[in-house]
Motif scaffolding. Sequence first.
Motif, PDB file in Angstrom:
ATOM      1  N   THR A 161      -6.477  -8.190   7.696  1.00  0.00           N
ATOM      2  CA  THR A 161      -6.896  -8.241   6.291  1.00  0.00           C
ATOM      3  C   THR A 161      -7.313  -9.659   5.923  1.00  0.00           C
ATOM      4  N   TYR A 173       0.568  -1.884  -9.354  1.00  0.00           N
ATOM      5  CA  TYR A 173       0.936  -0.706  -8.560  1.00  0.00           C
ATOM      6  C   TYR A 173       2.062   0.113  -9.201  1.00  0.00           C
ATOM      7  N   VAL A 185      -2.086  -6.907   8.607  1.00  0.00           N
ATOM      8  CA  VAL A 185      -1.999  -8.052   7.693  1.00  0.00           C
ATOM      9  C   VAL A 185      -2.909  -9.188   8.153  1.00  0.00           C
ATOM     10  N   GLY A 200       4.922 -17.105  -7.176  1.00  0.00           N
ATOM     11  CA  GLY A 200       5.984 -16.998  -8.176  1.00  0.00           C
ATOM     12  C   GLY A 200       7.154 -17.932  -7.877  1.00  0.00           C
ATOM     13  N   LEU A 252       8.874  -6.565  -2.285  1.00  0.00           N
ATOM     14  CA  LEU A 252       7.443  -6.840  -2.406  1.00  0.00           C
ATOM     15  C   LEU A 252       7.024  -6.962  -3.868  1.00  0.00           C
ATOM     16  N   PHE A 285     -12.426  -4.277  -0.675  1.00  0.00           N
ATOM     17  CA  PHE A 285     -12.534  -3.955   0.761  1.00  0.00           C
ATOM     18  C   PHE A 285     -11.237  -3.356   1.272  1.00  0.00           C
ATOM     19  N   CYS A 287      -8.773  -7.678  -2.725  1.00  0.00           N
ATOM     20  CA  CYS A 287      -7.947  -7.156  -1.621  1.00  0.00           C
ATOM     21  C   CYS A 287      -6.861  -6.235  -2.147  1.00  0.00           C
ATOM     22  N   HIS A 327       2.859 -18.615 -11.248  1.00  0.00           N
ATOM     23  CA  HIS A 327       2.380 -17.631 -12.228  1.00  0.00           C
ATOM     24  C   HIS A 327       3.482 -17.177 -13.184  1.00  0.00           C
ATOM     25  N   VAL A 367      -0.366 -11.694   3.571  1.00  0.00           N
ATOM     26  CA  VAL A 367      -1.817 -11.867   3.643  1.00  0.00           C
ATOM     27  C   VAL A 367      -2.205 -13.239   3.091  1.00  0.00           C
ATOM     28  N   ALA A 425       0.823  -1.219   0.000  1.00  0.00           N
ATOM     29  CA  ALA A 425       0.000   0.000   0.000  1.00  0.00           C
ATOM     30  C   ALA A 425       0.855   1.267   0.000  1.00  0.00           C
ATOM     31  N   GLY A 470       8.924 -10.177  -5.589  1.00  0.00           N
ATOM     32  CA  GLY A 470       8.664 -11.502  -5.007  1.00  0.00           C
ATOM     33  C   GLY A 470       9.816 -11.979  -4.132  1.00  0.00           C
ATOM     34  N   ASN A 491      -5.145 -10.772  -4.687  1.00  0.00           N
ATOM     35  CA  ASN A 491      -4.109  -9.855  -4.194  1.00  0.00           C
ATOM     36  C   ASN A 491      -3.300  -9.228  -5.315  1.00  0.00           C
ATOM     37  N   VAL A 492      -3.462  -9.724  -6.542  1.00  0.00           N
ATOM     38  CA  VAL A 492      -2.491  -9.421  -7.598  1.00  0.00           C
ATOM     39  C   VAL A 492      -3.081  -8.656  -8.779  1.00  0.00           C
ATOM     40  N   LYS A 532       8.487 -21.183  -3.866  1.00  0.00           N
ATOM     41  CA  LYS A 532       7.292 -20.658  -3.187  1.00  0.00           C
ATOM     42  C   LYS A 532       6.123 -21.616  -3.357  1.00  0.00           C
TER      43      LYS A 532
HETATM   44  N1  LIG Z   1      -7.453  -4.179   1.099  1.00  0.00           N
HETATM   45  C1  LIG Z   1      -6.701  -4.049   2.182  1.00  0.00           C
HETATM   46  O1  LIG Z   1      -7.114  -3.506   3.207  1.00  0.00           O
HETATM   47  C2  LIG Z   1      -5.298  -4.593   2.152  1.00  0.00           C
HETATM   48  C3  LIG Z   1      -4.523  -4.652   3.326  1.00  0.00           C
HETATM   49  C4  LIG Z   1      -3.246  -5.229   3.257  1.00  0.00           C
HETATM   50  C5  LIG Z   1      -2.760  -5.689   2.032  1.00  0.00           C
HETATM   51  N2  LIG Z   1      -3.526  -5.563   0.917  1.00  0.00           N
HETATM   52  C6  LIG Z   1      -3.058  -6.070  -0.378  1.00  0.00           C
HETATM   53  O2  LIG Z   1      -2.765  -7.448  -0.231  1.00  0.00           O
HETATM   54  C7  LIG Z   1      -1.794  -7.829  -1.204  1.00  0.00           C
HETATM   55  C8  LIG Z   1      -0.685  -8.612  -0.511  1.00  0.00           C
HETATM   56  O3  LIG Z   1      -0.008  -7.755   0.400  1.00  0.00           O
HETATM   57  P1  LIG Z   1       1.075  -8.348   1.409  1.00  0.00           P
HETATM   58  O4  LIG Z   1       1.415  -7.270   2.352  1.00  0.00           O
HETATM   59  O5  LIG Z   1       0.595  -9.654   1.917  1.00  0.00           O
HETATM   60  O6  LIG Z   1       2.327  -8.567   0.456  1.00  0.00           O
HETATM   61  P2  LIG Z   1       3.045  -9.957   0.140  1.00  0.00           P
HETATM   62  O7  LIG Z   1       2.054 -10.855  -0.502  1.00  0.00           O
HETATM   63  O8  LIG Z   1       3.763 -10.439   1.344  1.00  0.00           O
HETATM   64  O9  LIG Z   1       4.156  -9.504  -0.910  1.00  0.00           O
HETATM   65  C9  LIG Z   1       3.794  -9.147  -2.197  1.00  0.00           C
HETATM   66  C10 LIG Z   1       3.857 -10.395  -3.142  1.00  0.00           C
HETATM   67  O10 LIG Z   1       3.132 -10.083  -4.311  1.00  0.00           O
HETATM   68  C11 LIG Z   1       3.596 -10.895  -5.369  1.00  0.00           C
HETATM   69  N3  LIG Z   1       3.736 -10.080  -6.588  1.00  0.00           N
HETATM   70  C12 LIG Z   1       4.363  -8.892  -6.711  1.00  0.00           C
HETATM   71  N4  LIG Z   1       4.289  -8.457  -7.993  1.00  0.00           N
HETATM   72  C13 LIG Z   1       3.592  -9.408  -8.674  1.00  0.00           C
HETATM   73  C14 LIG Z   1       3.189  -9.554 -10.030  1.00  0.00           C
HETATM   74  N5  LIG Z   1       3.482  -8.624 -10.950  1.00  0.00           N
HETATM   75  N6  LIG Z   1       2.487 -10.662 -10.385  1.00  0.00           N
HETATM   76  C15 LIG Z   1       2.193 -11.617  -9.467  1.00  0.00           C
HETATM   77  N7  LIG Z   1       2.549 -11.542  -8.163  1.00  0.00           N
HETATM   78  C16 LIG Z   1       3.243 -10.466  -7.787  1.00  0.00           C
HETATM   79  C17 LIG Z   1       4.969 -11.444  -4.936  1.00  0.00           C
HETATM   80  O11 LIG Z   1       4.800 -12.819  -4.646  1.00  0.00           O
HETATM   81  P3  LIG Z   1       5.243 -13.970  -5.707  1.00  0.00           P
HETATM   82  O12 LIG Z   1       6.705 -14.169  -5.472  1.00  0.00           O
HETATM   83  O13 LIG Z   1       4.399 -15.111  -5.312  1.00  0.00           O
HETATM   84  O14 LIG Z   1       4.960 -13.453  -7.079  1.00  0.00           O
HETATM   85  C18 LIG Z   1       5.260 -10.687  -3.647  1.00  0.00           C
HETATM   86  O15 LIG Z   1       6.008 -11.459  -2.731  1.00  0.00           O
HETATM   87  C19 LIG Z   1      -1.340  -6.531  -1.874  1.00  0.00           C
HETATM   88  O16 LIG Z   1      -2.019  -6.387  -3.092  1.00  0.00           O
HETATM   89  C20 LIG Z   1      -1.777  -5.469  -0.903  1.00  0.00           C
HETATM   90  O17 LIG Z   1      -1.966  -4.215  -1.519  1.00  0.00           O
HETATM   91  C21 LIG Z   1      -4.772  -5.019   0.963  1.00  0.00           C
END
Ligand SMILES: NC(=O)c1ccc[n+]([C@@H]2O[C@H](COP(=O)([O-])OP(=O)(O)OC[C@H]3O[C@@H](n4cnc5c(N)ncnc54)[C@H](OP(=O)(O)O)[C@@H]3O)[C@@H](O)[C@H]2O)c1
Length: 336
Positions: free
Chosen positions: A133, A253, A130, A179, A322, A277, A247, A199, A159, A48, A325, A225-226, A183
């Motif tokens: 969420t 981003y 986290v 990825g 982040l 959400f 999410c 992926h 998450v 974020a 990956g 998430n992606v 993993k």
């Molecule tokens: N709505 C809410 O309130 C809320 C709150 C918290 C987080 N979030 C969202 O939840 C998601 C996960 O956040 P997190 O903090 O748990 O991070 P995280 O999953 O620990 O880290 C991000 C992961 O996203 C994957 N990624 C990054 N770029 C990518 C791409 N182009 N294609 C595919 N996968 C990609 C990578 O995993 P791989 O190595 O597996 O590709 C990376 O390790 C994010 O989208 C975040 O914005 C939303």
Amino acid sequence: MKRRRFTLVRRPRGTPVAADFALVEEEVPPLAEGEFLVANRFASLDPAIRGWLDDAPSYMPPVPLGEAVRASTVGEVVTSRNPAFPVGQWVVGLNAIETHSVARGDGFTSPVDPGLVPSPTAFLSTLGAVGMTAWFGVERVLMPVHGQTLLVSAAAGAVGSLVGQLGRLRGCRTIGIAGGEAKCRRLVERYGYDAAIDHRGRDADAIAAAIRAAAPDGVDLVFENVGGACLDGALMTLRDGARIALCGLISEYNAPAPVGARNLWQLIVRKATMRGFLVSEWLAEWPEGIAAMAALLAEGKLVADEHIDRGLDQAFPAFMRLFEGGNDGKMILEIV
Ligand SMILES: NC(=O)c1ccc[n+]([C@@H]2O[C@H](COP(=O)([O-])OP(=O)(O)OC[C@H]3O[C@@H](n4cnc5c(N)ncnc54)[C@H](OP(=O)(O)O)[C@@H]3O)[C@@H](O)[C@H]2O)c1
């Protein structure tokens, strides 16, 4: 007294580069009545944050240029003009990536007891935003029913790894997208996913084909998430009445312009629902969610991984993990 801060120098264009930020040392400003100074021990590096660097309409104002980059931190009060937050009190709150933050105790700030957890980092991961969420996304948005099939993207992340485990505990069959081979192995061996999909090198059609191979009857629930190819692939595999919890869209981003989903018509075909959400929606109910996650941890029913990089000078490469990956679990920076 001096503090060191990781500041925003200019707004990133697309993928951030090191020159968008600076490490600066400056005098801590004097505290006003009601304020206190937190010596930050750990900062939460969240996807974020990337959105907060842009000057675009969002749920929070952009980080001002020249200011320290906003982040949740956990640390100890070292000076106080607020009786509710005395010296020695540990607090978690939305502060910044800096050695010391001036706080007022409003908004997200709350006192915590590090004696209750193995490490205060827990307040930034499973027992923080986290974990909430994952918990509220599953409980309030997906509302799984025993026997349903749940698909999770970024499934090995902070998450996603929790969502998969919560879904399994609710009796779902779980499929994770992540990825790389290592993993994908973690998904199955560590987080209990029934199937894992890599992926990397796959477009939306190939991801859809892989989901169909793992779930020939389609998926009932998606925790997204992606975005991008993951979401487009998932949309092609929905069962009738499917629910998608939107999410995050991390693959977009750093894109110069929004990418968008191409297969939205499947929501119509499948009479499906996609619900975006924010975890802050349920802020008043966080204590309930925290208690639930703490109980699952104490009972050994939940594995929660943290990826901790050390040193304020590592803030930029740690943040970029982040998007590459490069993180195995919740990405956290130890402030030293
Ligand atoms: N709505 C809410 O309130 C809320 C709150 C918290 C987080 N979030 C969202 O939840 C998601 C996960 O956040 P997190 O903090 O748990 O991070 P995280 O999953 O620990 O880290 C991000 C992961 O996203 C994957 N990624 C990054 N770029 C990518 C791409 N182009 N294609 C595919 N996968 C990609 C990578 O995993 P791989 O190595 O597996 O590709 C990376 O390790 C994010 O989208 C975040 O914005 C939303």
